[in-house]
Motif scaffolding. Sequence first.
Motif, mmCIF file in Angstrom:
data_model
loop_
_atom_site.group_PDB
_atom_site.id
_atom_site.type_symbol
_atom_site.label_atom_id
_atom_site.label_comp_id
_atom_site.label_asym_id
_atom_site.label_seq_id
_atom_site.Cartn_x
_atom_site.Cartn_y
_atom_site.Cartn_z
ATOM 1 N N PRO A 1 0.819 -1.220 0.000
ATOM 2 C CA PRO A 1 0.000 0.000 0.000
ATOM 3 C C PRO A 1 0.846 1.260 0.000
ATOM 4 N N LEU A 2 0.351 2.286 -0.649
ATOM 5 C CA LEU A 2 1.079 3.534 -0.809
ATOM 6 C C LEU A 2 1.040 4.345 0.484
ATOM 7 N N PRO A 3 2.183 4.828 0.967
ATOM 8 C CA PRO A 3 2.192 5.686 2.159
ATOM 9 C C PRO A 3 1.468 7.007 1.890
ATOM 10 N N LEU A 4 0.960 7.637 2.934
ATOM 11 C CA LEU A 4 0.196 8.879 2.793
ATOM 12 C C LEU A 4 1.018 10.004 2.175
ATOM 13 N N LYS A 5 2.330 9.996 2.357
ATOM 14 C CA LYS A 5 3.156 11.081 1.825
ATOM 15 C C LYS A 5 3.146 11.121 0.294
ATOM 16 N N TYR A 6 2.719 10.015 -0.338
ATOM 17 C CA TYR A 6 2.657 9.970 -1.798
ATOM 18 C C TYR A 6 1.238 10.217 -2.337
ATOM 19 N N LEU B 1 -3.517 13.225 -8.358
ATOM 20 C CA LEU B 1 -3.166 13.487 -9.765
ATOM 21 C C LEU B 1 -3.643 12.353 -10.660
ATOM 22 N N LEU B 2 -3.434 11.114 -10.209
ATOM 23 C CA LEU B 2 -3.891 9.960 -10.978
ATOM 24 C C LEU B 2 -5.399 9.995 -11.148
ATOM 25 N N GLY B 3 -6.137 10.349 -10.095
ATOM 26 C CA GLY B 3 -7.586 10.430 -10.188
ATOM 27 C C GLY B 3 -8.041 11.460 -11.199
ATOM 28 N N ILE B 4 -7.346 12.609 -11.255
ATOM 29 C CA ILE B 4 -7.694 13.650 -12.232
ATOM 30 C C ILE B 4 -7.474 13.142 -13.656
ATOM 31 N N LEU C 1 -3.129 0.349 -17.183
ATOM 32 C CA LEU C 1 -2.058 0.926 -17.999
ATOM 33 C C LEU C 1 -1.852 2.402 -17.675
ATOM 34 N N ILE C 2 -2.948 3.138 -17.478
ATOM 35 C CA ILE C 2 -2.828 4.558 -17.120
ATOM 36 C C ILE C 2 -2.126 4.698 -15.770
ATOM 37 N N GLY C 3 -2.532 3.860 -14.808
ATOM 38 C CA GLY C 3 -1.874 3.880 -13.513
ATOM 39 C C GLY C 3 -0.403 3.550 -13.620
ATOM 40 N N ALA C 4 -0.063 2.578 -14.478
ATOM 41 C CA ALA C 4 1.341 2.194 -14.671
ATOM 42 C C ALA C 4 2.141 3.338 -15.283
ATOM 43 N N ILE C 5 1.530 4.075 -16.211
ATOM 44 C CA ILE C 5 2.228 5.210 -16.845
ATOM 45 C C ILE C 5 2.513 6.308 -15.826
ATOM 46 N N VAL C 6 1.494 6.676 -15.046
ATOM 47 C CA VAL C 6 1.682 7.718 -14.025
ATOM 48 C C VAL C 6 2.725 7.268 -13.001
ATOM 49 N N PHE D 1 -0.028 1.668 -8.158
ATOM 50 C CA PHE D 1 -0.617 2.551 -9.166
ATOM 51 C C PHE D 1 -1.446 1.764 -10.174
ATOM 52 N N ILE D 2 -1.011 0.560 -10.498
ATOM 53 C CA ILE D 2 -1.791 -0.290 -11.407
ATOM 54 C C ILE D 2 -3.147 -0.599 -10.783
ATOM 55 N N ILE D 3 -3.127 -0.973 -9.525
ATOM 56 C CA ILE D 3 -4.358 -1.333 -8.823
ATOM 57 C C ILE D 3 -5.284 -0.130 -8.704
ATOM 58 N N MET D 4 -4.743 1.022 -8.304
ATOM 59 C CA MET D 4 -5.573 2.215 -8.166
ATOM 60 C C MET D 4 -6.079 2.705 -9.521
ATOM 61 N N GLY D 5 -5.274 2.544 -10.558
ATOM 62 C CA GLY D 5 -5.701 2.940 -11.898
ATOM 63 C C GLY D 5 -6.922 2.169 -12.358
ATOM 64 N N MET D 6 -6.936 0.874 -12.087
ATOM 65 C CA MET D 6 -8.095 0.062 -12.476
ATOM 66 C C MET D 6 -9.360 0.543 -11.789
ATOM 67 N N ALA D 7 -9.274 0.787 -10.486
ATOM 68 C CA ALA D 7 -10.448 1.203 -9.725
ATOM 69 C C ALA D 7 -10.932 2.578 -10.155
#
Length: 509
Positions: free
Chosen positions: A219-224, A230-233, A335-340, A358-364
Amino acid sequence: MQVRGSYKLSQIKTIFNGILVGILAGSAVSLFRWAIGHMMGLMRYLYVNAAAHLSLLVLAIGINIVIGLLVGWFLKQQPDIKGSGIPQVEGQLLGEVDYNWWSILWRKFVGGILAIGSGLYLGREGPSIQLGSTLGQGVAHFTKQIGFDRQVLISSGAAAGLSAAFNAPIASTLFVLEEIYHNFSTNIWIVSLTSAITSDMVATYVFGLKPVLYMKSTPLPLKYFLWVVLLGIVLGVLGRIYQMVILSMGKWYRHTKLPWYFNGIIPLILVIPLGALFPRLLGGGSDIILHLSAAGYPTLVLCGYLLIRFVFSMISYGSGLPGGIFLPILCLGGLIGAIVGSIAINLGWMNPFYFSSFIIMGMAGYFAAISKAPFTAILLITEMVGTLTHLLGLAVVSLVAYAVIDLLNGKPVYYSMLQQLLKVQSQLNLGRSVQIMVSVYAGSDMDGKKVRQIEWPTGSLLTKIERNGVEIIPAGDTLVRWGDTLFINVSTKNQHAITQKIIALTNET
Protein backbone atom coordinates in the motif's frame (compact mmCIF):
# COMPACT_ATOMS: atom_id res chain seq x y z
CA MET A 1 -54.39 0.10 6.40
CA GLN A 2 -54.09 -3.65 5.83
CA VAL A 3 -50.96 -5.61 6.77
CA ARG A 4 -50.03 -9.06 5.52
CA GLY A 5 -47.60 -11.30 7.41
CA SER A 6 -46.36 -13.55 4.64
CA TYR A 7 -43.11 -11.60 4.26
CA LYS A 8 -40.79 -14.11 5.97
CA LEU A 9 -42.14 -17.05 3.95
CA SER A 10 -41.70 -15.01 0.79
CA GLN A 11 -38.09 -14.20 1.75
CA ILE A 12 -37.25 -17.87 2.31
CA LYS A 13 -38.74 -18.71 -1.07
CA THR A 14 -36.74 -16.03 -2.87
CA ILE A 15 -33.51 -17.09 -1.14
CA PHE A 16 -34.01 -20.66 -2.37
CA ASN A 17 -34.64 -19.21 -5.82
CA GLY A 18 -31.39 -17.27 -5.46
CA ILE A 19 -29.49 -20.48 -4.69
CA LEU A 20 -31.01 -22.16 -7.75
CA VAL A 21 -30.16 -19.22 -10.01
CA GLY A 22 -26.63 -19.11 -8.53
CA ILE A 23 -26.01 -22.77 -9.31
CA LEU A 24 -27.29 -22.42 -12.88
CA ALA A 25 -25.44 -19.15 -13.58
CA GLY A 26 -22.24 -20.36 -11.92
CA SER A 27 -22.22 -23.52 -14.03
CA ALA A 28 -23.01 -21.73 -17.30
CA VAL A 29 -20.52 -18.90 -16.80
CA SER A 30 -17.77 -21.26 -15.62
CA LEU A 31 -18.19 -23.24 -18.84
CA PHE A 32 -18.23 -19.93 -20.72
CA ARG A 33 -14.93 -18.86 -19.11
CA TRP A 34 -13.33 -22.25 -19.71
CA ALA A 35 -14.28 -22.32 -23.39
CA ILE A 36 -13.07 -18.75 -23.98
CA GLY A 37 -9.72 -19.47 -22.34
CA HIS A 38 -9.08 -22.60 -24.40
CA MET A 39 -10.17 -21.02 -27.67
CA MET A 40 -8.01 -17.95 -27.06
CA GLY A 41 -5.00 -20.18 -26.47
CA LEU A 42 -5.56 -21.80 -29.86
CA MET A 43 -6.10 -18.50 -31.68
CA ARG A 44 -3.01 -16.94 -30.07
CA TYR A 45 -0.95 -19.84 -31.42
CA LEU A 46 -2.38 -19.29 -34.92
CA TYR A 47 -1.73 -15.53 -34.88
CA VAL A 48 1.83 -15.78 -33.54
CA ASN A 49 2.83 -18.40 -36.13
CA ALA A 50 0.82 -16.96 -39.04
CA ALA A 51 3.69 -14.71 -40.18
CA ALA A 52 6.02 -17.67 -40.67
CA HIS A 53 3.50 -20.15 -42.06
CA LEU A 54 1.20 -19.11 -44.89
CA SER A 55 -1.12 -22.05 -44.26
CA LEU A 56 -1.72 -20.88 -40.67
CA LEU A 57 -2.39 -17.33 -41.90
CA VAL A 58 -5.00 -18.60 -44.37
CA LEU A 59 -6.51 -20.77 -41.64
CA ALA A 60 -6.70 -17.86 -39.19
CA ILE A 61 -8.35 -15.60 -41.79
CA GLY A 62 -10.81 -18.34 -42.75
CA ILE A 63 -11.75 -19.11 -39.13
CA ASN A 64 -12.32 -15.44 -38.28
CA ILE A 65 -14.43 -14.78 -41.36
CA VAL A 66 -16.59 -17.80 -40.50
CA ILE A 67 -16.90 -16.51 -36.92
CA GLY A 68 -17.95 -13.09 -38.22
CA LEU A 69 -20.58 -14.59 -40.53
CA LEU A 70 -21.94 -17.02 -37.92
CA VAL A 71 -22.16 -14.48 -35.09
CA GLY A 72 -23.57 -11.95 -37.56
CA TRP A 73 -26.32 -14.43 -38.38
CA PHE A 74 -27.05 -14.76 -34.66
CA LEU A 75 -27.22 -10.96 -34.36
CA LYS A 76 -29.60 -10.67 -37.28
CA GLN A 77 -31.88 -13.25 -35.67
CA GLN A 78 -31.66 -11.79 -32.16
CA PRO A 79 -30.22 -8.23 -31.95
CA ASP A 80 -30.44 -8.24 -28.12
CA ILE A 81 -27.28 -10.37 -27.90
CA LYS A 82 -25.35 -7.35 -29.17
CA GLY A 83 -22.51 -5.93 -27.09
CA SER A 84 -22.08 -6.51 -23.39
CA GLY A 85 -25.75 -7.15 -22.60
CA ILE A 86 -25.74 -4.93 -19.49
CA PRO A 87 -27.85 -2.16 -21.10
CA GLN A 88 -30.33 -4.84 -22.17
CA VAL A 89 -30.52 -6.16 -18.60
CA GLU A 90 -31.08 -2.63 -17.25
CA GLY A 91 -33.76 -2.06 -19.87
CA GLN A 92 -35.43 -5.33 -19.02
CA LEU A 93 -35.61 -4.48 -15.31
CA LEU A 94 -37.06 -1.07 -16.21
CA GLY A 95 -39.63 -2.81 -18.40
CA GLU A 96 -38.32 -1.04 -21.52
CA VAL A 97 -36.85 -4.18 -23.10
CA ASP A 98 -37.96 -7.79 -23.10
CA TYR A 99 -37.00 -10.91 -24.98
CA ASN A 100 -37.31 -14.68 -25.11
CA TRP A 101 -34.87 -16.08 -22.55
CA TRP A 102 -33.83 -19.24 -24.38
CA SER A 103 -33.35 -17.46 -27.70
CA ILE A 104 -30.91 -15.05 -26.04
CA LEU A 105 -29.21 -17.62 -23.80
CA TRP A 106 -27.77 -20.01 -26.33
CA ARG A 107 -26.91 -17.37 -28.94
CA LYS A 108 -25.15 -15.16 -26.38
CA PHE A 109 -23.30 -18.19 -25.02
CA VAL A 110 -22.03 -19.45 -28.37
CA GLY A 111 -21.56 -15.99 -29.92
CA GLY A 112 -19.69 -14.71 -26.86
CA ILE A 113 -17.28 -17.66 -26.87
CA LEU A 114 -16.53 -17.17 -30.57
CA ALA A 115 -16.12 -13.38 -30.42
CA ILE A 116 -14.13 -13.13 -27.17
CA GLY A 117 -12.21 -16.37 -27.77
CA SER A 118 -10.98 -15.03 -31.11
CA GLY A 119 -8.80 -12.58 -29.17
CA LEU A 120 -10.78 -9.38 -29.72
CA TYR A 121 -10.39 -6.75 -27.00
CA LEU A 122 -13.67 -7.71 -25.34
CA GLY A 123 -14.49 -8.80 -21.79
CA ARG A 124 -16.45 -11.83 -20.62
CA GLU A 125 -18.19 -10.06 -17.73
CA GLY A 126 -20.96 -8.28 -19.68
CA PRO A 127 -22.09 -11.43 -21.48
CA SER A 128 -21.79 -13.29 -18.16
CA ILE A 129 -24.18 -10.80 -16.57
CA GLN A 130 -26.68 -11.23 -19.40
CA LEU A 131 -26.30 -15.02 -19.31
CA GLY A 132 -27.01 -15.01 -15.57
CA SER A 133 -29.98 -12.66 -15.84
CA THR A 134 -31.40 -14.71 -18.69
CA LEU A 135 -31.15 -17.88 -16.61
CA GLY A 136 -32.98 -16.01 -13.84
CA GLN A 137 -35.65 -15.15 -16.38
CA GLY A 138 -35.81 -18.82 -17.34
CA VAL A 139 -36.34 -19.86 -13.71
CA ALA A 140 -39.13 -17.27 -13.47
CA HIS A 141 -40.67 -18.71 -16.63
CA PHE A 142 -40.73 -22.30 -15.38
CA THR A 143 -41.91 -21.36 -11.89
CA LYS A 144 -44.52 -18.97 -13.33
CA GLN A 145 -43.26 -15.94 -11.41
CA ILE A 146 -44.19 -12.53 -12.81
CA GLY A 147 -43.92 -8.86 -11.92
CA PHE A 148 -41.54 -7.98 -9.11
CA ASP A 149 -40.73 -11.64 -8.33
CA ARG A 150 -39.51 -12.03 -11.90
CA GLN A 151 -37.42 -8.88 -11.59
CA VAL A 152 -35.76 -10.24 -8.46
CA LEU A 153 -34.74 -13.42 -10.27
CA ILE A 154 -33.38 -11.48 -13.25
CA SER A 155 -31.32 -9.14 -11.05
CA SER A 156 -30.03 -11.99 -8.89
CA GLY A 157 -28.99 -13.80 -12.06
CA ALA A 158 -27.06 -10.71 -13.16
CA ALA A 159 -25.17 -10.67 -9.85
CA ALA A 160 -24.48 -14.40 -10.13
CA GLY A 161 -23.15 -14.02 -13.67
CA LEU A 162 -20.69 -11.28 -12.74
CA SER A 163 -19.65 -13.16 -9.60
CA ALA A 164 -18.78 -16.27 -11.60
CA ALA A 165 -16.91 -14.20 -14.20
CA PHE A 166 -14.68 -12.41 -11.67
CA ASN A 167 -15.01 -14.44 -8.43
CA ALA A 168 -16.20 -11.24 -6.73
CA PRO A 169 -19.57 -11.91 -5.04
CA ILE A 170 -19.70 -8.77 -2.86
CA ALA A 171 -18.83 -6.39 -5.69
CA SER A 172 -21.23 -8.23 -8.00
CA THR A 173 -24.09 -7.70 -5.57
CA LEU A 174 -23.18 -4.05 -5.18
CA PHE A 175 -22.98 -3.63 -8.96
CA VAL A 176 -26.60 -4.72 -9.30
CA LEU A 177 -27.67 -2.29 -6.56
CA GLU A 178 -25.50 0.68 -7.57
CA GLU A 179 -25.38 0.43 -11.35
CA ILE A 180 -28.58 -1.38 -12.35
CA TYR A 181 -31.15 -0.60 -9.63
CA HIS A 182 -29.61 2.59 -8.20
CA ASN A 183 -31.00 1.78 -4.73
CA PHE A 184 -30.29 -0.61 -1.86
CA SER A 185 -33.55 -2.52 -1.51
CA THR A 186 -33.48 -5.33 1.05
CA ASN A 187 -35.39 -7.63 -1.29
CA ILE A 188 -32.85 -7.21 -4.05
CA TRP A 189 -29.61 -7.39 -2.09
CA ILE A 190 -30.48 -10.48 -0.05
CA VAL A 191 -31.37 -12.58 -3.08
CA SER A 192 -28.58 -11.11 -5.24
CA LEU A 193 -25.98 -11.81 -2.54
CA THR A 194 -27.29 -15.36 -2.13
CA SER A 195 -27.04 -16.08 -5.85
CA ALA A 196 -23.65 -14.33 -6.15
CA ILE A 197 -22.11 -16.36 -3.31
CA THR A 198 -23.55 -19.60 -4.68
CA SER A 199 -22.28 -18.81 -8.16
CA ASP A 200 -18.85 -17.89 -6.79
CA MET A 201 -18.64 -21.25 -5.00
CA VAL A 202 -19.29 -23.05 -8.29
CA ALA A 203 -16.68 -20.96 -10.16
CA THR A 204 -14.15 -21.37 -7.33
CA TYR A 205 -14.57 -25.14 -7.52
CA VAL A 206 -13.72 -24.99 -11.24
CA PHE A 207 -10.96 -22.35 -11.28
CA GLY A 208 -9.55 -22.42 -7.75
CA LEU A 209 -9.28 -19.90 -4.93
CA LYS A 210 -6.65 -17.59 -6.45
CA PRO A 211 -8.11 -14.11 -7.22
CA VAL A 212 -8.56 -13.33 -10.90
CA LEU A 213 -6.07 -10.42 -10.91
CA TYR A 214 -3.88 -11.37 -7.97
CA MET A 215 -0.65 -9.39 -7.76
CA LYS A 216 1.85 -8.71 -5.00
CA SER A 217 1.76 -5.10 -3.87
CA THR A 218 2.44 -2.76 -1.00
CA PRO A 219 0.00 0.00 0.00
CA LEU A 220 1.08 3.53 -0.81
CA PRO A 221 2.19 5.69 2.16
CA LEU A 222 0.20 8.88 2.79
CA LYS A 223 3.16 11.08 1.82
CA TYR A 224 2.66 9.97 -1.80
CA PHE A 225 -1.10 10.63 -1.93
CA LEU A 226 -0.65 13.79 -3.98
CA TRP A 227 0.15 11.38 -6.81
CA VAL A 228 -3.08 9.53 -6.08
CA VAL A 229 -5.04 12.77 -6.53
CA LEU A 230 -3.17 13.49 -9.77
CA LEU A 231 -3.89 9.96 -10.98
CA GLY A 232 -7.59 10.43 -10.19
CA ILE A 233 -7.69 13.65 -12.23
CA VAL A 234 -6.03 11.96 -15.21
CA LEU A 235 -8.38 8.98 -14.96
CA GLY A 236 -11.44 11.24 -14.82
CA VAL A 237 -10.41 13.19 -17.93
CA LEU A 238 -9.47 10.08 -19.91
CA GLY A 239 -12.62 8.35 -18.68
CA ARG A 240 -14.74 11.13 -20.19
CA ILE A 241 -12.89 10.72 -23.48
CA TYR A 242 -13.58 6.98 -23.32
CA GLN A 243 -17.30 7.62 -22.82
CA MET A 244 -17.53 10.04 -25.75
CA VAL A 245 -15.63 7.79 -28.15
CA ILE A 246 -17.37 4.52 -27.34
CA LEU A 247 -20.82 6.08 -27.56
CA SER A 248 -20.00 7.43 -31.02
CA MET A 249 -18.61 4.18 -32.49
CA GLY A 250 -22.03 3.21 -33.85
CA LYS A 251 -21.98 6.29 -36.08
CA TRP A 252 -18.52 5.35 -37.37
CA TYR A 253 -19.60 1.83 -38.26
CA ARG A 254 -22.63 3.16 -40.12
CA HIS A 255 -20.20 4.53 -42.71
CA THR A 256 -19.11 1.02 -43.67
CA LYS A 257 -20.91 -0.72 -46.50
CA LEU A 258 -21.44 -3.93 -44.53
CA PRO A 259 -24.84 -4.81 -43.02
CA TRP A 260 -24.68 -3.84 -39.33
CA TYR A 261 -24.77 -7.44 -38.16
CA PHE A 262 -21.63 -8.28 -40.17
CA ASN A 263 -19.53 -5.36 -38.85
CA GLY A 264 -17.69 -7.85 -36.65
CA ILE A 265 -15.73 -9.09 -39.66
CA ILE A 266 -13.67 -5.86 -39.56
CA PRO A 267 -12.10 -6.32 -36.10
CA LEU A 268 -11.85 -10.07 -36.66
CA ILE A 269 -9.53 -9.43 -39.61
CA LEU A 270 -7.60 -6.66 -37.86
CA VAL A 271 -6.94 -8.81 -34.79
CA ILE A 272 -4.75 -11.21 -36.77
CA PRO A 273 -1.76 -8.85 -37.28
CA LEU A 274 -2.28 -7.41 -33.78
CA GLY A 275 -2.18 -10.93 -32.34
CA ALA A 276 1.00 -11.70 -34.26
CA LEU A 277 2.77 -8.52 -33.08
CA PHE A 278 1.35 -8.16 -29.57
CA PRO A 279 0.03 -11.55 -28.39
CA ARG A 280 0.02 -10.47 -24.73
CA LEU A 281 -2.49 -7.71 -25.52
CA LEU A 282 -5.13 -10.13 -26.83
CA GLY A 283 -8.49 -10.55 -25.13
CA GLY A 284 -10.06 -8.60 -22.30
CA GLY A 285 -6.71 -7.56 -20.88
CA SER A 286 -6.14 -9.73 -17.82
CA ASP A 287 -2.90 -11.13 -19.28
CA ILE A 288 -1.21 -7.76 -19.68
CA ILE A 289 -2.50 -6.55 -16.28
CA LEU A 290 -0.92 -9.52 -14.52
CA HIS A 291 2.45 -8.90 -16.21
CA LEU A 292 2.63 -5.11 -15.84
CA SER A 293 4.26 -4.99 -12.41
CA ALA A 294 7.02 -7.51 -13.16
CA ALA A 295 7.71 -6.85 -16.84
CA GLY A 296 9.52 -3.53 -16.37
CA TYR A 297 8.12 -1.90 -19.52
CA PRO A 298 9.54 1.55 -20.38
CA THR A 299 7.07 4.46 -20.17
CA LEU A 300 6.90 4.86 -23.96
CA VAL A 301 6.03 1.18 -24.39
CA LEU A 302 3.26 1.54 -21.80
CA CYS A 303 1.91 4.56 -23.72
CA GLY A 304 1.98 2.55 -26.94
CA TYR A 305 0.13 -0.33 -25.32
CA LEU A 306 -2.46 2.10 -23.94
CA LEU A 307 -3.04 3.59 -27.39
CA ILE A 308 -3.36 0.17 -29.04
CA ARG A 309 -5.70 -1.14 -26.34
CA PHE A 310 -7.85 2.00 -26.44
CA VAL A 311 -8.27 2.14 -30.23
CA PHE A 312 -8.86 -1.56 -30.78
CA SER A 313 -11.15 -1.86 -27.76
CA MET A 314 -13.36 0.75 -29.43
CA ILE A 315 -13.24 -1.05 -32.77
CA SER A 316 -13.99 -4.40 -31.13
CA TYR A 317 -16.95 -3.22 -29.04
CA GLY A 318 -18.33 -0.82 -31.63
CA SER A 319 -18.80 -3.70 -34.07
CA GLY A 320 -21.66 -5.02 -31.94
CA LEU A 321 -20.18 -8.48 -31.38
CA PRO A 322 -21.17 -10.14 -28.08
CA GLY A 323 -18.56 -8.99 -25.57
CA GLY A 324 -18.14 -6.54 -22.73
CA ILE A 325 -16.11 -3.47 -21.79
CA PHE A 326 -15.76 -4.25 -18.07
CA LEU A 327 -12.36 -5.97 -18.20
CA PRO A 328 -11.03 -3.78 -21.06
CA ILE A 329 -11.81 -0.73 -18.89
CA LEU A 330 -9.83 -2.25 -16.02
CA CYS A 331 -6.95 -2.98 -18.40
CA LEU A 332 -6.87 0.61 -19.68
CA GLY A 333 -7.03 1.91 -16.11
CA GLY A 334 -4.16 -0.36 -15.09
CA LEU A 335 -2.06 0.93 -18.00
CA ILE A 336 -2.83 4.56 -17.12
CA GLY A 337 -1.87 3.88 -13.51
CA ALA A 338 1.34 2.19 -14.67
CA ILE A 339 2.23 5.21 -16.85
CA VAL A 340 1.68 7.72 -14.03
CA GLY A 341 3.61 5.50 -11.61
CA SER A 342 6.44 5.04 -14.11
CA ILE A 343 6.73 8.81 -14.61
CA ALA A 344 6.87 9.39 -10.84
CA ILE A 345 9.57 6.72 -10.46
CA ASN A 346 11.63 8.01 -13.41
CA LEU A 347 11.58 11.52 -11.91
CA GLY A 348 12.91 10.09 -8.66
CA TRP A 349 9.80 11.13 -6.72
CA MET A 350 8.58 7.63 -6.02
CA ASN A 351 10.07 4.38 -4.77
CA PRO A 352 9.71 1.62 -7.44
CA PHE A 353 8.48 -0.58 -4.61
CA TYR A 354 5.03 1.03 -4.96
CA PHE A 355 4.67 0.70 -8.74
CA SER A 356 2.01 -2.04 -8.56
CA SER A 357 -0.11 0.15 -6.26
CA PHE A 358 -0.62 2.55 -9.17
CA ILE A 359 -1.79 -0.29 -11.41
CA ILE A 360 -4.36 -1.33 -8.82
CA MET A 361 -5.57 2.22 -8.17
CA GLY A 362 -5.70 2.94 -11.90
CA MET A 363 -8.10 0.06 -12.48
CA ALA A 364 -10.45 1.20 -9.72
CA GLY A 365 -10.41 4.88 -10.63
CA TYR A 366 -10.99 4.37 -14.35
CA PHE A 367 -13.92 2.04 -13.75
CA ALA A 368 -15.37 4.38 -11.10
CA ALA A 369 -15.22 7.27 -13.55
CA ILE A 370 -16.64 5.56 -16.63
CA SER A 371 -19.40 3.61 -14.87
CA LYS A 372 -19.93 6.27 -12.16
CA ALA A 373 -20.13 3.42 -9.63
CA PRO A 374 -17.32 4.13 -7.12
CA PHE A 375 -18.46 1.68 -4.42
CA THR A 376 -18.51 -1.15 -6.95
CA ALA A 377 -15.08 -0.11 -8.24
CA ILE A 378 -13.49 -0.16 -4.78
CA LEU A 379 -14.91 -3.55 -3.81
CA LEU A 380 -14.42 -5.10 -7.24
CA ILE A 381 -10.69 -4.37 -7.35
CA THR A 382 -10.31 -5.39 -3.71
CA GLU A 383 -11.84 -8.81 -4.44
CA MET A 384 -10.10 -9.30 -7.79
CA VAL A 385 -6.64 -8.38 -6.51
CA GLY A 386 -7.13 -10.22 -3.23
CA THR A 387 -6.02 -7.64 -0.67
CA LEU A 388 -7.65 -5.14 1.68
CA THR A 389 -4.53 -3.03 2.21
CA HIS A 390 -5.27 -0.61 -0.66
CA LEU A 391 -8.74 0.49 0.45
CA LEU A 392 -7.74 4.07 1.30
CA GLY A 393 -5.94 4.61 -1.99
CA LEU A 394 -8.77 2.99 -3.96
CA ALA A 395 -11.33 5.20 -2.22
CA VAL A 396 -9.40 8.43 -2.84
CA VAL A 397 -8.63 7.77 -6.50
CA SER A 398 -12.21 6.60 -7.19
CA LEU A 399 -13.76 9.67 -5.58
CA VAL A 400 -11.42 12.08 -7.38
CA ALA A 401 -11.99 10.39 -10.76
CA TYR A 402 -15.75 10.35 -10.12
CA ALA A 403 -15.75 14.06 -9.22
CA VAL A 404 -13.73 14.99 -12.33
CA ILE A 405 -15.96 13.12 -14.76
CA ASP A 406 -19.01 14.57 -13.02
CA LEU A 407 -17.64 18.07 -13.58
CA LEU A 408 -17.17 17.13 -17.24
CA ASN A 409 -20.87 16.16 -17.41
CA GLY A 410 -20.19 12.46 -17.87
CA LYS A 411 -23.08 10.03 -17.43
CA PRO A 412 -22.88 6.35 -16.40
CA VAL A 413 -21.78 4.59 -19.56
CA TYR A 414 -24.24 1.68 -19.32
CA TYR A 415 -27.15 4.10 -18.77
CA SER A 416 -26.05 6.07 -21.85
CA MET A 417 -25.85 2.85 -23.87
CA LEU A 418 -29.37 1.97 -22.74
CA GLN A 419 -30.62 5.32 -24.01
CA GLN A 420 -29.01 4.61 -27.37
CA LEU A 421 -30.61 1.17 -27.40
CA LEU A 422 -34.07 2.58 -26.67
CA LYS A 423 -33.75 5.15 -29.45
CA VAL A 424 -33.54 2.41 -32.07
CA GLN A 425 -36.32 0.25 -30.65
CA SER A 426 -39.96 0.98 -31.38
CA GLN A 427 -41.96 1.32 -28.17
CA LEU A 428 -45.24 -0.48 -28.73
CA ASN A 429 -47.15 -2.43 -26.00
CA LEU A 430 -49.45 0.58 -25.48
CA GLY A 431 -52.07 -1.14 -23.36
CA ARG A 432 -49.86 -3.05 -20.93
CA SER A 433 -48.28 -2.25 -17.59
CA VAL A 434 -45.24 -3.45 -15.68
CA GLN A 435 -44.36 -3.31 -12.00
CA ILE A 436 -41.40 -1.24 -10.85
CA MET A 437 -39.86 -0.94 -7.40
CA VAL A 438 -38.40 2.27 -5.93
CA SER A 439 -37.10 3.27 -2.51
CA VAL A 440 -38.09 6.49 -0.72
CA TYR A 441 -35.12 8.56 0.46
CA ALA A 442 -35.04 10.91 3.43
CA GLY A 443 -35.82 14.48 2.38
CA SER A 444 -37.56 13.47 -0.85
CA ASP A 445 -40.83 15.02 -2.04
CA MET A 446 -42.70 11.87 -0.96
CA ASP A 447 -41.18 11.59 2.49
CA GLY A 448 -43.79 12.35 5.16
CA LYS A 449 -46.73 12.76 2.77
CA LYS A 450 -49.97 10.80 2.57
CA VAL A 451 -50.57 8.80 -0.59
CA ARG A 452 -53.40 11.12 -1.70
CA GLN A 453 -51.15 14.19 -1.27
CA ILE A 454 -48.57 12.92 -3.76
CA GLU A 455 -48.81 14.04 -7.40
CA TRP A 456 -48.54 10.61 -9.00
CA PRO A 457 -47.68 10.69 -12.73
CA THR A 458 -50.48 9.72 -15.09
CA GLY A 459 -50.14 6.03 -15.93
CA SER A 460 -48.86 4.92 -12.50
CA LEU A 461 -50.60 3.06 -9.66
CA LEU A 462 -49.16 2.37 -6.19
CA THR A 463 -50.05 -1.22 -5.27
CA LYS A 464 -47.91 -2.07 -2.22
CA ILE A 465 -45.57 -0.56 0.37
CA GLU A 466 -42.91 -2.58 2.16
CA ARG A 467 -41.79 -1.12 5.51
CA ASN A 468 -39.38 -2.85 7.91
CA GLY A 469 -40.23 -6.28 6.53
CA VAL A 470 -43.99 -5.70 6.60
CA GLU A 471 -46.13 -5.45 3.46
CA ILE A 472 -48.74 -2.69 3.54
CA ILE A 473 -51.68 -2.33 1.18
CA PRO A 474 -51.86 1.46 0.77
CA ALA A 475 -54.93 3.67 1.13
CA GLY A 476 -55.30 7.40 0.53
CA ASP A 477 -54.37 8.26 4.13
CA THR A 478 -51.36 5.92 4.29
CA LEU A 479 -48.23 7.89 5.22
CA VAL A 480 -45.18 7.37 3.01
CA ARG A 481 -41.90 7.43 4.96
CA TRP A 482 -38.23 7.39 4.08
CA GLY A 483 -36.94 3.81 3.87
CA ASP A 484 -40.20 2.56 2.36
CA THR A 485 -40.04 0.41 -0.75
CA LEU A 486 -42.86 1.20 -3.16
CA PHE A 487 -44.29 -1.25 -5.70
CA ILE A 488 -45.87 0.68 -8.56
CA ASN A 489 -47.62 -0.49 -11.71
CA VAL A 490 -46.55 1.67 -14.66
CA SER A 491 -48.10 1.84 -18.12
CA THR A 492 -45.73 0.75 -20.87
CA LYS A 493 -46.84 3.78 -22.86
CA ASN A 494 -44.25 6.48 -22.04
CA GLN A 495 -42.96 4.11 -19.36
CA HIS A 496 -39.47 5.55 -19.19
CA ALA A 497 -40.74 9.12 -18.69
CA ILE A 498 -43.20 7.99 -16.00
CA THR A 499 -40.49 6.02 -14.20
CA GLN A 500 -38.13 9.01 -14.22
CA LYS A 501 -40.84 11.23 -12.68
CA ILE A 502 -41.43 8.70 -9.90
CA ILE A 503 -37.70 8.40 -9.21
CA ALA A 504 -37.48 12.21 -9.00
CA LEU A 505 -40.25 12.16 -6.37
CA THR A 506 -38.50 9.51 -4.26
CA ASN A 507 -34.94 10.85 -4.44
CA GLU A 508 -33.44 13.53 -2.21
CA THR A 509 -34.35 17.07 -3.21
